[in-house]
Design a protein around this motif. Structure first.
Motif, short mmCIF file in Angstrom:
data_model
loop_
_atom_site.label_atom_id
_atom_site.label_comp_id
_atom_site.label_asym_id
_atom_site.label_seq_id
_atom_site.Cartn_x
_atom_site.Cartn_y
_atom_site.Cartn_z
N LEU A 292 0.98 -1.24 0.63
CA LEU A 292 0.35 -0.04 0.67
C LEU A 292 0.17 1.26 0.80
O LEU A 292 0.58 2.03 -0.97
CB LEU A 292 -1.18 -0.10 0.73
N PRO A 293 2.03 1.06 0.62
CA PRO A 293 3.29 2.69 0.71
C PRO A 293 3.55 2.31 -0.62
O PRO A 293 4.97 3.72 -0.48
CB PRO A 293 3.39 2.95 1.95
N GLY A 294 3.59 1.10 -1.07
CA GLY A 294 4.90 1.27 -2.09
C GLY A 294 6.31 1.07 -1.40
O GLY A 294 6.76 1.94 -2.22
N ASN A 295 6.31 0.34 -0.67
CA ASN A 295 7.81 0.24 -0.13
C ASN A 295 8.99 -0.07 -0.87
O ASN A 295 8.44 -1.68 -0.75
CB ASN A 295 7.86 -0.41 1.93
N LEU A 296 9.50 -0.32 -1.19
CA LEU A 296 10.41 -0.55 -2.67
C LEU A 296 12.00 -1.59 -1.73
O LEU A 296 11.96 -2.06 -2.69
CB LEU A 296 11.38 0.59 -3.37
N GLU A 297 11.79 -1.25 -0.46
CA GLU A 297 13.35 -2.06 -0.39
C GLU A 297 13.18 -2.51 1.27
O GLU A 297 13.60 -2.05 2.39
CB GLU A 297 14.37 -1.01 0.50
N PRO A 298 12.49 -3.45 1.49
CA PRO A 298 11.70 -3.38 2.93
C PRO A 298 13.27 -4.48 3.32
O PRO A 298 13.15 -5.10 2.64
CB PRO A 298 10.41 -4.30 2.55
N ASN A 299 13.06 -4.43 4.83
CA ASN A 299 13.19 -5.64 5.20
C ASN A 299 12.63 -6.65 5.37
O ASN A 299 12.26 -7.05 5.91
CB ASN A 299 14.09 -5.64 6.75
N LEU A 300 13.78 -8.00 5.08
CA LEU A 300 13.06 -9.00 5.14
C LEU A 300 13.37 -10.23 5.86
O LEU A 300 14.51 -11.55 5.88
CB LEU A 300 12.80 -10.19 3.55
N PHE A 301 11.81 -10.16 7.11
CA PHE A 301 12.34 -11.04 8.27
C PHE A 301 11.14 -12.51 8.44
O PHE A 301 10.28 -12.03 7.55
CB PHE A 301 12.50 -10.38 9.49
N TYR A 302 11.96 -13.61 9.09
CA TYR A 302 10.73 -14.83 8.82
C TYR A 302 11.23 -15.11 10.18
O TYR A 302 12.14 -15.28 10.23
CB TYR A 302 11.57 -15.51 7.78
N TYR A 303 10.46 -15.41 10.36
CA TYR A 303 10.49 -16.54 11.44
C TYR A 303 9.14 -18.00 11.41
O TYR A 303 8.13 -17.80 11.23
CB TYR A 303 10.34 -15.67 12.76
N LEU A 304 9.92 -19.01 12.33
CA LEU A 304 9.80 -20.05 12.89
C LEU A 304 8.94 -20.06 14.36
O LEU A 304 10.15 -20.11 15.06
CB LEU A 304 10.43 -21.58 12.04
N GLU A 305 8.01 -20.15 14.81
CA GLU A 305 7.96 -19.82 16.16
C GLU A 305 8.56 -20.64 16.79
O GLU A 305 9.07 -20.93 17.57
CB GLU A 305 6.69 -19.64 16.70
N LYS A 306 8.62 -22.16 15.99
CA LYS A 306 8.70 -23.14 16.57
C LYS A 306 9.24 -24.55 15.20
O LYS A 306 8.45 -24.35 14.90
CB LYS A 306 8.10 -23.92 17.78
N ARG A 307 9.85 -25.56 15.81
CA ARG A 307 10.16 -26.70 14.85
C ARG A 307 8.60 -27.12 14.62
O ARG A 307 7.82 -27.78 15.67
CB ARG A 307 11.25 -27.40 15.23
N GLY A 308 8.18 -27.54 12.92
CA GLY A 308 7.25 -28.16 12.61
C GLY A 308 6.45 -26.48 12.41
O GLY A 308 4.70 -27.35 12.52
N ASP A 309 6.53 -25.77 12.77
CA ASP A 309 5.25 -25.22 13.12
C ASP A 309 5.51 -24.24 11.06
O ASP A 309 6.42 -25.08 10.51
CB ASP A 309 6.35 -23.63 13.88
#
Length: 225
Positions: free
Chosen positions: A192-209
């Motif tokens: 929506l704000p046209g963010n061209l260069e966001p930081n891309l974080f990803y997470y698994l809260e636990k294994r199997g998630d």
């Protein structure tokens, strides 16, 4: 407290520098949840100083978990005025920041991966991921150990499923690996704000998630620049 420079291009290329602060004891700055680690964002490329506040508000509206809090602050460092900054929470594993189990993961698709102590590269797409948790500099993970192998294999399998002929299959396609609501909400709040260069974080809260994307971070290059 201790204070040091942070960031990559933001530290190297601009006269107004961002900083990381580590307090000796946990404190509830501006009423936020108590912690030792805080960030002062310079936002040099955003002359309005409003884009981060805007995108964090969109993150809350989208009901994304772990939206960081922020507060504007005038910074004096060694009695020298440095400008108006955004004081905010660091993206890290903490109960009130990114709540993970001990076997969880917080990784970043990092353009500056080769400056970090440990990273892995996916075989299908060649993306480079660095570790926010477990922390390599604290000996919590090392190259090719069991923790490293688990997450690198997970991301490789996800990419293979995403690019397979059966990518839409709910049992064997990409939805086997990711929380789709997380990705949809993150995409809307970022697009929506046209963010061209966001930081891309990803997470698994636990294994199997399933894999979640977030928290939302970095909006300097958005809203028409």
């Amino acid at each position: 407290c201790e204070i040091r420079g942070r960031g990559n291009a933001t530290w190297s290329n601009h006269p107004k520098k961002p900083y990381k602060i580590k307090l000796k004891e946990k404190a509830k700055l501006f009423g936020f949840h108590a912690d030792k680690d805080w960030v002062l964002l310079a936002e040099y490329c955003d002359k309005s100083l409003m884009r981060s506040a805007y995108i964090f508000a969109l993150s809350k509206i989208a009901n994304l978990p772990y939206t960081v809090n922020l507060q504007y602050a005038d910074l004096y460092l060694n009695d020298e005025y440095r400008g108006t900054y955004i004081l905010t929470e660091q993206v890290e594993k903490e109960k009130y920041r990114v709540a993970l189990e001990s076997d969880g993961y917080l990784i970043e698709d990092d353009l500056y991966y080769d400056r970090e102590p440990l990273y892995f590269t996916t075989s299908k797409c060649g993306y480079n991921y660095t570790f926010k948790y477990p922390k390599p500099d604290k000996g919590e993970i090392a190259k090719d150990d069991e923790k490293y192998t688990y997450i690198s294999s997970f991301m490789n399998e996800f990419e293979e499923a995403l690019y397979s002929d059966n990518f839409k299959d709910p049992d064997t396609g990409y939805r086997k690996y990711i929380d789709t609501q997380s990705f949809v909400r993150w995409f809307l709040a970022t697009e929506l704000p046209g963010n061209l260069e966001p930081n891309l974080f990803y997470y698994l809260e636990k294994r199997g998630d399933k894999l979640h994307i977030g928290p939302i971070w970095d909006a300097e290059w958005s809203l028409g620049l």
